[in-house]
Design an enzyme around this catalytic site. Structure first.
Site, PDB file in Angstrom:
ATOM      1  N   THR A  96       0.803  -1.220   0.000  1.00  0.00           N
ATOM      2  CA  THR A  96       0.000   0.000   0.000  1.00  0.00           C
ATOM      3  C   THR A  96       0.842   1.280   0.000  1.00  0.00           C
ATOM      4  O   THR A  96       1.133   1.817  -1.072  1.00  0.00           O
ATOM      5  CB  THR A  96      -0.993  -0.012   1.165  1.00  0.00           C
ATOM      6  OG1 THR A  96      -0.287  -0.019   2.414  1.00  0.00           O
ATOM      7  CG2 THR A  96      -1.918  -1.219   1.083  1.00  0.00           C
ATOM      8  N   ALA A 107       2.661  -0.805   9.965  1.00  0.00           N
ATOM      9  CA  ALA A 107       3.885  -0.627  10.751  1.00  0.00           C
ATOM     10  C   ALA A 107       4.453  -1.929  11.306  1.00  0.00           C
ATOM     11  O   ALA A 107       5.100  -1.949  12.349  1.00  0.00           O
ATOM     12  CB  ALA A 107       3.650   0.374  11.877  1.00  0.00           C
ATOM     13  N   SER A 167       0.714  -3.700   4.421  1.00  0.00           N
ATOM     14  CA  SER A 167       0.046  -2.415   4.637  1.00  0.00           C
ATOM     15  C   SER A 167       1.041  -1.301   4.947  1.00  0.00           C
ATOM     16  O   SER A 167       2.255  -1.510   5.002  1.00  0.00           O
ATOM     17  CB  SER A 167      -0.974  -2.552   5.770  1.00  0.00           C
ATOM     18  OG  SER A 167      -1.985  -3.474   5.436  1.00  0.00           O
ATOM     19  N   HIS A 168       0.499  -0.121   5.191  1.00  0.00           N
ATOM     20  CA  HIS A 168       1.280   1.103   5.324  1.00  0.00           C
ATOM     21  C   HIS A 168       2.384   0.990   6.377  1.00  0.00           C
ATOM     22  O   HIS A 168       2.227   0.370   7.426  1.00  0.00           O
ATOM     23  CB  HIS A 168       0.356   2.271   5.694  1.00  0.00           C
ATOM     24  CG  HIS A 168      -0.309   2.107   7.032  1.00  0.00           C
ATOM     25  ND1 HIS A 168       0.262   2.529   8.202  1.00  0.00           N
ATOM     26  CD2 HIS A 168      -1.494   1.561   7.374  1.00  0.00           C
ATOM     27  CE1 HIS A 168      -0.533   2.273   9.219  1.00  0.00           C
ATOM     28  NE2 HIS A 168      -1.612   1.668   8.753  1.00  0.00           N
ATOM     29  N   ASP A 169       3.512   1.588   6.038  1.00  0.00           N
ATOM     30  CA  ASP A 169       4.645   1.770   6.957  1.00  0.00           C
ATOM     31  C   ASP A 169       5.314   0.479   7.399  1.00  0.00           C
ATOM     32  O   ASP A 169       6.064   0.468   8.382  1.00  0.00           O
ATOM     33  CB  ASP A 169       4.206   2.566   8.200  1.00  0.00           C
ATOM     34  CG  ASP A 169       3.672   3.942   7.831  1.00  0.00           C
ATOM     35  OD1 ASP A 169       4.422   4.713   7.217  1.00  0.00           O
ATOM     36  OD2 ASP A 169       2.491   4.217   8.122  1.00  0.00           O
TER      37      ASP A 169
END
Length: 218
Positions: A118, A156, A136-138
């Site tokens: 993402t 994360a 997913s993000h980070d």
């Protein structure tokens, strides 16, 4: 088109070959020469030649991708290839994968069909993101990790070098899996996992603890 070989001739190598065919259908990019494997049992895989073992690559100038599922074995093979001055690693992304504009992919990565990466994701060298996986993000994924089909890394998440996820693993937000650790198929990782441990199930039961450096002996 750029010359390319796949190092390895097993199941994942055949999957990567399918990715190459899909990439070329969208935009002719790779001139696939064949497979490299010191232990191949046949002279042909998926209708393409097994060119020989690692010695075949000496003096050759072509791109390569190390399509071996085991993180430890993949690392060893990559390190052998790096001894050759001409080693140049390709990054392969299946056309059906979704990769965000802020995603960083280092050389040697393989992103399979239907995978989703993402935003603000960092993927290290020679990482496998397999079919239908979500990152997913980070998230921060270190070198030589293997993310098996249908796994989901929530925001994360951090994977240390050589970490391996079995099929359909879920890692909840902010959790880390240590270097050369593994989460077994179907596990939901709900806590940080130290280096060199294997965990399974919803309670993250530890079923194996390896000595530090075990991966260097594979």
């Amino acid at each position: 088109m750029k010359d390319l070989v796949i190092v390895g001739a097993g199941g994942h190598a055949r999957e990567v070959h399918q990715s190459i065919l899909a990439i070329n259908r969208v935009s002719p990019t790779w001139n696939f020469l064949g497979f490299i494997d010191d232990f191949a049992r046949s002279t042909e895989v998926a209708g393409c030649p097994v060119l020989g073992g690692m010695a075949w690559l000496r003096g050759k100038t072509c791109h390569m991708v190390v399509a071996i599922g085991s993180p430890a074995v993949r690392r060893r093979v990559v390190n052998e290839l790096l001894l050759q001055e001409s080693a140049e690693f390709a990054t392969l992304i299946h056309p059906s994968a979704q990769v965000g504009n802020s995603v960083i992919l280092e050389p040697g990565c393989m992103v399979s069909a239907g995978a989703i990466l993402t935003a603000d994701v960092k993927i290290g060298r020679h990482v496998i993101v397999n079919t239908g996986a979500v990152v997913s993000h980070d998230c921060q994924i270190a070198d030589f990790c293997t993310i098996a089909p249908m796994s989901c890394l929530c925001g994360a998440v951090r994977l240390g070098e050589g970490a391996e996820l079995g099929a359909s693993v879920t890692i909840i937000p902010g959790v880390s899996l240590g270097k050369w650790s593994m989460a077994g198929a179907g596990t939901t990782v709900i806590r940080d996992v130290p280096d060199n441990e294997t965990v399974v199930g919803g309670t993250n039961r530890v079923i194996n603890k390896q000595n530090a450096g075990w991966h260097e002996k594979v």
